[in-house]
Scaffold this active site. Structure first.
Site, PDB file in Angstrom:
ATOM      1  N   GLU A   1       0.827  -1.204   0.000  1.00 37.78           N
ATOM      2  CA  GLU A   1       0.000   0.000   0.000  1.00 37.78           C
ATOM      3  C   GLU A   1       0.866   1.260   0.000  1.00 37.78           C
ATOM      4  OE1 GLU A   1      -3.465   0.400  -0.198  1.00 37.78           O
ATOM      5  OE2 GLU A   1      -3.180  -1.667  -0.857  1.00 37.78           O
TER       6      GLU A   1
ATOM      7  N   ASN B   1      -9.684   4.969   3.283  1.00 38.30           N
ATOM      8  CA  ASN B   1      -9.384   4.722   1.875  1.00 38.30           C
ATOM      9  C   ASN B   1     -10.491   3.946   1.157  1.00 38.30           C
ATOM     10  OD1 ASN B   1      -7.427   4.821  -0.405  1.00 38.30           O
ATOM     11  ND2 ASN B   1      -7.537   2.600  -0.196  1.00 38.30           N
TER      12      ASN B   1
ATOM     13  N   TRP C   1      -8.745   8.995  -7.985  1.00 39.45           N
ATOM     14  CA  TRP C   1      -9.923   9.437  -8.729  1.00 39.45           C
ATOM     15  C   TRP C   1      -9.922   8.865 -10.148  1.00 39.45           C
ATOM     16  CZ3 TRP C   1     -14.437  11.524  -7.445  1.00 39.45           C
ATOM     17  CH2 TRP C   1     -14.570  12.008  -6.145  1.00 39.45           C
TER      18      TRP C   1
ATOM     19  N   TRP D   1       2.080   2.139  -3.455  1.00 36.93           N
ATOM     20  CA  TRP D   1       1.176   2.843  -4.361  1.00 36.93           C
ATOM     21  C   TRP D   1       1.582   4.304  -4.523  1.00 36.93           C
ATOM     22  CZ3 TRP D   1      -2.649   1.623  -7.704  1.00 36.93           C
ATOM     23  CH2 TRP D   1      -3.217   0.356  -7.642  1.00 36.93           C
TER      24      TRP D   1
ATOM     25  N   TRP E   1     -19.910  14.805 -19.077  1.00 36.70           N
ATOM     26  CA  TRP E   1     -20.143  14.832 -17.636  1.00 36.70           C
ATOM     27  C   TRP E   1     -21.276  15.771 -17.276  1.00 36.70           C
ATOM     28  CZ3 TRP E   1     -17.767  10.951 -15.578  1.00 36.70           C
ATOM     29  CH2 TRP E   1     -16.508  10.548 -16.046  1.00 36.70           C
TER      30      TRP E   1
ATOM     31  N   TRP F   1     -15.442  13.915 -12.655  1.00 32.35           N
ATOM     32  CA  TRP F   1     -14.588  13.381 -11.599  1.00 32.35           C
ATOM     33  C   TRP F   1     -13.609  14.423 -11.057  1.00 32.35           C
ATOM     34  CZ3 TRP F   1      -9.247  13.081 -12.487  1.00 32.35           C
ATOM     35  CH2 TRP F   1      -8.841  13.295 -13.813  1.00 32.35           C
TER      36      TRP F   1
END
Length: 599
Positions: free
Chosen positions: A399, A466, A507, A402, A431, A484
Site C-alpha cells: 500500500e 481509503n 480518482w 502505491w 459529464w 470526476w
C-alpha cells in the site's frame, strides 16, 4: 471555495444545452485554429469551456484544458516531459556547477520534506557545509499563490505551519537556522531565492525533487539561473523509494498497471538494498558557524493566508487529531507496527475498525519518508523480503508502494497534472455539472448512508478512510455522472493528507479514466459496499446521528427496508438517484463518449 456551478436544469434540457454548446465550440475552434498538426496541439479540448465554467481549471494560473492530441504528443515523445527539461538543465550546467567553490554558507530548501531524519538533500547539504567548515542554513518559502493554485486544504496548511514550528526548534538545537519567508507571487520565488543566497554568500543550494509539473519546470529554470550566478543547485530524488524512470517493462516502456509494476519495484529494491538505507540527520553547526548566521534564527513563521485559515473551533479539533512534526510521525509508525500491522490485511477495509496506520498526513507533508516507513516495516517482519513473511506487513508495504507508483505515473504522463485523464479519449465523456447533486454529495445528503457517513467524516476529520474514498468517488462519477475532477478538487481542498499524485490516481481509478482502472462497466453498488465493509452499520451511525435508532440491515437503505418513516422524521433524505438506473445511464454515457473521435 467550491467550484463555480450553474443553476441545475432538467436532465433533458441540460443535455440539449450542452450539445448545442459542444457544436458551437467545435466549430469555433475549427475556424480559429485550422487543421494543421501544430495548431491541434495548441487548441483547447472542445469541451473545455463547460469544465472551466464549473471550476475544474483554475484559469488564474493555468491555460485551457489541452487537446487530446497534445496529451498524446507527450505519450509519443513529441513533447519534452518536465522531468526531461529538469534533467537537461542539470546536465548542461554540470560542468559549471562542478567548479563552484564553497563560499560563506550552504543552504537546504525545505519543501514537502519537513523532517531532519532520513532527508537526502538535507544530509547532502550538511556534509557539504561540514567539509568546507561553513554554516548550514535551511529555508522554507511560504507561497500563498501556490496554496491556491495547488488547491491546498486549510487543514493541511495549518499542519504544515505547525510542523515548521517543530522543525525550527529541532534545527535550532543543532545550531541550524530555519529561515521562513512569504513570497506573495509564485513567479517571484526563484528570483527571491537567488537574492537570499547572494545575501548570505551561499554558493550551494540543495533541494529534494517534487514531481508536479509546476515544480519541475521551476527547478529547471532555477538551476540555470543559479549556474549563471555562480551557484550550484543540486536537486535530488528522495520522495520515492525507487526513483521515477528506474522501472521499465521488457520492451522498455513505463508501467501503467500496478501489479506488474509492483513486482518490478520489489525486485529492484531487493537487487539494490541500499535504496532502504536511511540518511542521518544533519550535523550541528559549530558555535562559530552559528554566530555567523545568528540573525536568521529570528525569522518568524507566519499565520496561514486569510482564505486558508481554520476557524478556532476547527483548529482545536484538528490539532488534537493531528499533532504535527516528525516525532509524532515516528510515534504513530511505531505504535502501528507494534499493535496493528500484523492484522492490517484483515482490517484495513473496515472503516469502523482502527486497522490503518494513520500516517498518510505525515507521508504527504514529508514529516515521514516512504523509505523510512518501508524499512521500519521490513525490519519488523519475519523476512527481509518485501513480498514475504507476515501477511499484514506485506500488504501494508504494497500500500505504501502505491505512492511511488502514482508519482512514477505523474512523471511519465505529466498531462495528468494538467486536468487531463491518463486515457485522453475519456475527455470526450459528457459529464454532468448538476449543482444540487454535487452539493448533496459533498454535504453527505445523498440518501445513501455509507456515502453520506463518509462525506461527514471529511467534515469532521479532514480525512476519509481509503475504502470509503473509492465508494464516494465511484458514486460521484458513476451514479451522479458528475465530472470526476470536481471530486478530485474537493478532496484536495478538504483533506489533511491531500497529495496530488495519490489523489489524482485514486480518482482516475474510480472514474475508470486513469492507470490501472476498474473498467468503466464496473460500478460500485453503494449498498453492497455498505453491507460488506460496515455490516453492522457502526460507522454509519457514528457519522449519521439521525439514523442512530435504525435497527439491523435497514441502516444500509432506510427507505427501502422499512425504516423510511423513522428516517424521514429524523430529517434524513431519500436517495437522490436510483442506483440501477444510474448505473445503466453511466454505461450509456461512457460508451457514447468513448465512441467520439475528438481532439
Amino acid at each position: 471555495m467550491p467550484p463555480k456551478r450553474k443553476a441545475p436544469t432538467s436532465a433533458k434540457g441540460e443535455a440539449e444545452a450542452l450539445e448545442v454548446k459542444k457544436q458551437k465550440l467545435e466549430s469555433s475552434n475549427h475556424e480559429k485554429n485550422g487543421n494543421s498538426a501544430a495548431d491541434s496541439l495548441r487548441q483547447p479540448h472542445p469541451f473545455s469551456a463547460e469544465a472551466e465554467d464549473n471550476g475544474v481549471v483554475l484559469r488564474k494560473f493555468y491555460p485551457h484544458e489541452m487537446s487530446n492530441a497534445r496529451a498524446l504528443a507527450y505519450n509519443n515523445n513529441e513533447l519534452p516531459r518536465p522531468i526531461e527539461v529538469l534533467v537537461e538543465a542539470m546536465e548542461e550546467t554540470a560542468a559549471a556547477r562542478k567548479n563552484v567553490k564553497v563560499k560563506d554558507a550552504v543552504v537546504h530548501w525545505f519543501k514537502m520534506d519537513l523532517r531532519t531524519r532520513d532527508n537526502r538533500a538535507l544530509r547532502m547539504a550538511s556534509e557539504k557545509a561540514r567539509e568546507a567548515g561553513v554554516p548550514l542554513v535551511c529555508m522554507y518559502i511560504v507561497s500563498p499563490q501556490d496554496f491556491e493554485a495547488h488547491l491546498r486544504a486549510p487543514i493541511r496548511i495549518d499542519f504544515m505551519l505547525r510542523t515548521l514550528h517543530v522543525l525550527k526548534k529541532d534545527l535550532a538545537k543543532l545550531g541550524i537556522p530555519l529561515y521562513v519567508e512569504t513570497v506573495e507571487k509564485r513567479k517571484e520565488i526563484p528570483a527571491r531565492i537567488v537574492e537570499l543566497l547572494e545575501n548570505w554568500g551561499a554558493s550551494h543550494l540543495f533541494a529534494n525533487m517534487e514531481y508536479e509539473v509546476d515544480e519541475l519546470r521551476r527547478e529547471a529554470k532555477l538551476i540555470r539561473t543559479c549556474a549563471e550566478r555562480g551557484i550550484d543547485m543540486e536537486v535530488v530524488h528522495d520522495t520515492c523509494v525507487v526513483p521515477p524512470g528506474a522501472l521499465t517493462t521488457g520492451t522498455g516502456k513505463q508501467y501503467s498497471v500496478y501489479s506488474p509494476w509492483y513486482r518490478s519495484w520489489v525486485a529492484h529494491v531487493h537487487a539494490n538494498p541500499e535504496l532502504l538505507d536511511l540518511f542521518d540527520p544533519p550535523e550541528p553547526n559549530s558555535g562559530k558557524n552559528r554566530q555567523k548566521v545568528e540573525a536568521l534564527f529570528n525569522s518568524e513563521i507566519p499565520e496561514a493566508p486569510g482564505s486558508k485559515r481554520l476557524t478556532e473551533k476547527d483548529a482545536t479539533r484538528f490539532h488534537a487529531l493531528y499533532p504535527a512534526g516528525e516525532h509524532e510521525a515516528m510515534d504513530r509508525l511505531e505504535k502501528f507496527a507494534e499493535e496493528k500491522i500484523n492484522r492490517y490485511h484483515e482490517k484495513r477495509n473496515f472503516p469502523a475498525q482502527p486497522g490503518t496506520s494513520n500516517i498518510s498526513v505525515h507521508l504527504a507533508a514529508g514529516t515521514l519518508s516512504s523509505r523510512t516507513a518501508v524499512r521500519y516495516a521490513r525490519d519488523r517482519n519475519t523476512s527481509k523480503k518485501l513480498d514475504a513473511g507476515i501477511e499484514g506487513v506485506k500488504v501494508w508495504i504494497s500500500e505504501v508502494a502505491w505512492r511511488d507508483f502514482y508519482k512514477h505515473v505523474l512523471v511519465h504522463w505529466p498531462y495528468v497534472c494538467m486536468n487531463k485523464p491518463f486515457k485522453p479519449e475519456y475527455s470526450n465523456i459528457t459529464w454532468s455539472y448538476n449543482t444540487e447533486h454535487f452539493d448533496a454529495w459533498r454535504a453527505g445528503r445523498t440518501g445513501y448512508p455509507i456515502v453520506d457517513a463518509a462525506m461527514r467524516q471529511v467534515q469532521h476529520m479532514g480525512w476519509m478512510h481509503n475504502r470509503l474514498r473509492m465508494v464516494v468517488a465511484s458514486f460521484l462519477c458513476k451514479d451522479l455522472l458528475l465530472d470526476w475532477r470536481m471530486g478530485e478538487r474537493f478532496f484536495m481542498e478538504n483533506l489533511v493528507d491531500g497529495d496530488f499524485a495519490s489523489n489524482n490516481g485514486g480518482w482516475g481509478f474510480s472514474a475508470s479514466v486513469g492507470v490501472d482502472p476498474q473498467p468503466y462497466f464496473r460500478v460500485f453498488n453503494p449498498i453492497l459496499q455498505s453491507e460488506k465493509f460496515d455490516p453492522d452499520g457502526e460507522f454509519i451511525r457514528k457519522y449519521l446521528p439521525e439514523l442512530k435508532d435504525v435497527k439491523g440491515k435497514a441502516i444500509h437503505d432506510p427507505y427501502g427496508r422499512g425504516a423510511g418513516v423513522l428516517a424521514k422524521k429524523a430529517g434524513y433524505p431519500q436517495m437522490i438517484v436510483e442506483h440501477k438506473g444510474a448505473r445503466q445511464k453511466a454505461l450509456d454515457v461512457y460508451k457514447e463518449g468513448l465512441g467520439r473521435n475528438k481532439t
